[in-house]
Design a protein around this motif. Structure first.
Motif, PDB file in Angstrom:
ATOM      1  N   ALA A 285     -23.293  44.877  49.190  1.00  0.00           N
ATOM      2  CA  ALA A 285     -23.930  45.244  47.927  1.00  0.00           C
ATOM      3  C   ALA A 285     -25.120  46.175  48.156  1.00  0.00           C
ATOM      4  N   ARG A 286     -25.919  45.877  49.171  1.00  0.00           N
ATOM      5  CA  ARG A 286     -27.118  46.688  49.431  1.00  0.00           C
ATOM      6  C   ARG A 286     -26.758  48.042  50.039  1.00  0.00           C
ATOM      7  N   TYR A 287     -25.842  48.041  51.004  1.00  0.00           N
ATOM      8  CA  TYR A 287     -25.487  49.291  51.685  1.00  0.00           C
ATOM      9  C   TYR A 287     -24.758  50.272  50.764  1.00  0.00           C
ATOM     10  N   PHE A 288     -23.910  49.746  49.867  1.00  0.00           N
ATOM     11  CA  PHE A 288     -23.063  50.622  49.063  1.00  0.00           C
ATOM     12  C   PHE A 288     -23.448  50.611  47.584  1.00  0.00           C
ATOM     13  N   GLU A 289     -24.683  50.172  47.315  1.00  0.00           N
ATOM     14  CA  GLU A 289     -25.281  50.271  45.989  1.00  0.00           C
ATOM     15  C   GLU A 289     -24.409  49.650  44.898  1.00  0.00           C
ATOM     16  N   VAL A 290     -24.159  48.364  45.087  1.00  0.00           N
ATOM     17  CA  VAL A 290     -23.423  47.570  44.109  1.00  0.00           C
ATOM     18  C   VAL A 290     -24.288  46.368  43.739  1.00  0.00           C
ATOM     19  N   GLU A 291     -24.474  46.118  42.454  1.00  0.00           N
ATOM     20  CA  GLU A 291     -25.256  44.972  42.023  1.00  0.00           C
ATOM     21  C   GLU A 291     -24.515  43.680  42.360  1.00  0.00           C
ATOM     22  N   LEU A 292     -25.228  42.718  42.936  1.00  0.00           N
ATOM     23  CA  LEU A 292     -24.636  41.433  43.287  1.00  0.00           C
ATOM     24  C   LEU A 292     -25.059  40.404  42.242  1.00  0.00           C
ATOM     25  N   LYS A 293     -24.097  39.929  41.471  1.00  0.00           N
ATOM     26  CA  LYS A 293     -24.363  38.927  40.434  1.00  0.00           C
ATOM     27  C   LYS A 293     -23.916  37.564  40.961  1.00  0.00           C
ATOM     28  N   GLU A 294     -24.871  36.657  41.158  1.00  0.00           N
ATOM     29  CA  GLU A 294     -24.577  35.381  41.818  1.00  0.00           C
ATOM     30  C   GLU A 294     -24.558  34.223  40.830  1.00  0.00           C
ATOM     31  N   VAL A 295     -23.538  33.403  40.962  1.00  0.00           N
ATOM     32  CA  VAL A 295     -23.448  32.158  40.202  1.00  0.00           C
ATOM     33  C   VAL A 295     -24.262  31.108  40.950  1.00  0.00           C
ATOM     34  N   LYS A 296     -25.295  30.572  40.315  1.00  0.00           N
ATOM     35  CA  LYS A 296     -26.176  29.613  40.970  1.00  0.00           C
ATOM     36  C   LYS A 296     -25.462  28.284  41.223  1.00  0.00           C
ATOM     37  N   LEU A 297     -25.942  27.588  42.258  1.00  0.00           N
ATOM     38  CA  LEU A 297     -25.386  26.284  42.605  1.00  0.00           C
ATOM     39  C   LEU A 297     -26.232  25.181  41.976  1.00  0.00           C
ATOM     40  N   ARG A 298     -25.782  23.958  42.121  1.00  0.00           N
ATOM     41  CA  ARG A 298     -26.561  22.805  41.695  1.00  0.00           C
ATOM     42  C   ARG A 298     -26.257  21.644  42.624  1.00  0.00           C
ATOM     43  N   GLU A 299     -27.138  20.692  42.668  1.00  0.00           N
ATOM     44  CA  GLU A 299     -26.976  19.563  43.572  1.00  0.00           C
ATOM     45  C   GLU A 299     -25.659  18.835  43.310  1.00  0.00           C
ATOM     46  N   GLY A 300     -24.923  18.631  44.376  1.00  0.00           N
ATOM     47  CA  GLY A 300     -23.640  17.946  44.274  1.00  0.00           C
ATOM     48  C   GLY A 300     -22.474  18.858  43.962  1.00  0.00           C
TER      49      GLY A 300
END
Length: 421
Positions: A171-186
């Motif tokens: 994402a950083r090298y090739f200029e792509v936005e990284l959209k992350e799904v957050k985790l949760r406990e368990g």
């Protein structure tokens, strides 16, 4: 008169490396020495230094293969001077790579017709494989946006916050936005529902993981495919899926053949897998395969003519050794489906024994799941007196490398140990 001095046989024999001047004065660390030294002394100095490294057999942190059969070691050493990129000089090595690509593609149920060849390439681990797969998705998305007369300067990719760092690099090298799904406990996998909700018209793909680095479980690629198909139909999009199967790609086909995660799912367009993990080859080889030729834009492929035939190539690296590719082919024909299945079953049995032993202490919570890759991840029920980091450090005193780490964002208060079987 010429005066000559000769050494007697006895004097010659006592030129012992450990007593020589070459190991009695320090070598310069940051510049090339002014003078040469005997090969025996160079070997002894370096060999002694390497003794301070960890023992690969006791490294329970690494997924990388640390032992192969002597016959394969011989093959690797005999080909260590071959530059893989010289296809016209080493056509047999090139053919062995093509054989491996086709074997892997069929293992992943690629829709290859009679007489067709698979589309894929050997890489330097999964990091290069991810770069190539990501570039293919980005270029295909850009081409479609250009044809539609729409902006094509803000691509994004949807992943879980548990994603391996190579996706962040892409994402950083090739200029792509990284959209992350957050985790949760368990719940330490990417939630397919939330992932699909984050998809928009600029999403070049969703990356699913088969064998998490953190907890070793498989993400639900089948559900992700179903939900994404529904959204694509609703919006008129064709957002695809890439499966990061670095660890699980050589586990699932042998232990969970009915699990649908691969090219049986229509939106899965590419898959990468690490040959140097459960592909059972020393470090230095990965693989990426595409569903069909249409999923790899032609402008990314360079064509080389050798022996009168067209040889397409798509890599970031140019020169690289041939040994690991030859080793992968050796493992495929040496072990076959039966051999890989036996080894993976044995790994899972060892995992069960370790898991049960840890649970009997009554002080451990198992984080990893039953279905997935073999490693065991676990945490302390009570960290008030001792932490997982102390345990990791104590084990290291005996040569065992068992890593301790915290979970990703939104679950970082959970600290775990893991053992790779």
């Amino acid at each position: 008169m010429v005066v000559a001095t000769t050494l007697s046989d006895a004097e010659h024999l006592v030129q012992y490396t450990f007593s020589s001047r070459y190991v009695r004065t320090p070598l310069p660390r940051f510049k090339i020495p002014d003078k040469s030294i005997p090969k025996e002394a160079a070997y002894q100095i370096i060999n002694n230094e390497l003794m301070l490294d960890g023992n690969p057999r006791l490294n329970l942190a690494s997924f990388v293969t640390t032992c192969m059969e002597p016959e394969c070691d011989k093959l690797m050493m005999s080909s260590i001077n071959k530059n893989y990129v010289d296809m016209d000089e080493y056509p047999v090595t090139t053919e062995l790579q093509n054989c491996c690509v086709n074997m892997i593609a069929k293992l992943f149920n690629a829709p290859i017709g009679e007489g067709e060849t698979a589309v894929g390439v050997g890489t330097v681990g999964s990091s290069e494989a991810i770069m190539l797969a990501g570039l293919a998705f980005k270029r295909k998305w850009q081409n479609k946006r250009k044809a539609e007369g729409k902006p094509y300067d803000k691509p994004n990719i949807v992943t879980g916050a548990n994603v391996q760092v190579c996706w962040e690099k892409f994402a950083r090298y090739f200029e792509v936005e990284l959209k992350e799904v957050k985790l949760r406990e368990g719940f330490y996998v990417m939630d397919p529902v939330k992932a699909v909700e984050m998809v928009d018209e600029n999403t070049i793909c969703i990356a699913a993981i088969l064998g998490l680095t953190l907890t070793r479980e498989f993400e639900d690629v089948k559900l992700l495919n179903q939900l994404l198909m529904e959204k694509n139909k609703e919006k008129g999009w064709d957002t695809p899926i890439h499966v990061y199967a670095a660890s699980g790609g050589f586990i699932a086909p042998f232990l969970y053949p009915r699990l649908e995660w691969d090219f049986r799912l229509p939106l899965v367009k590419s898959i990468n897998v690490s040959g140097h993990k459960y592909g059972l080859v020393y470090a230095g080889v990965g693989w990426v395969v595409w569903r069909s030729k249409e999923d790899l834009p032609e402008e990314l492929i360079f064509h080389i003519n050798y022996l009168g035939a067209d040889q397409p190539t798509f890599t970031l690296n140019f020169s690289k050794g041939s040994s690991s590719i030859i080793a992968q082919y050796y493992q495929f024909i040496r072990l076959g489906f039966e051999g890989y299945k036996n080894i993976m079953e044995n790994c899972m049995e060892n995992t069960r024994v370790l898991r049960e032993g840890i649970e009997k202490t009554g002080q451990i919570d198992i984080i990893s799941k039953d279905v997935g890759v073999p490693p065991v991840a676990f945490s302390l029920k009570d960290s008030s007196q001792h932490s997982v980091f102390e345990i990791s450090e104590s084990l290291r005193r005996f040569g065992w490398i068992v890593p301790a780490y915290t979970m990703p964002v939104d679950a970082e208060h959970i600290a775990v140990l893991h053992v790779v079987i």
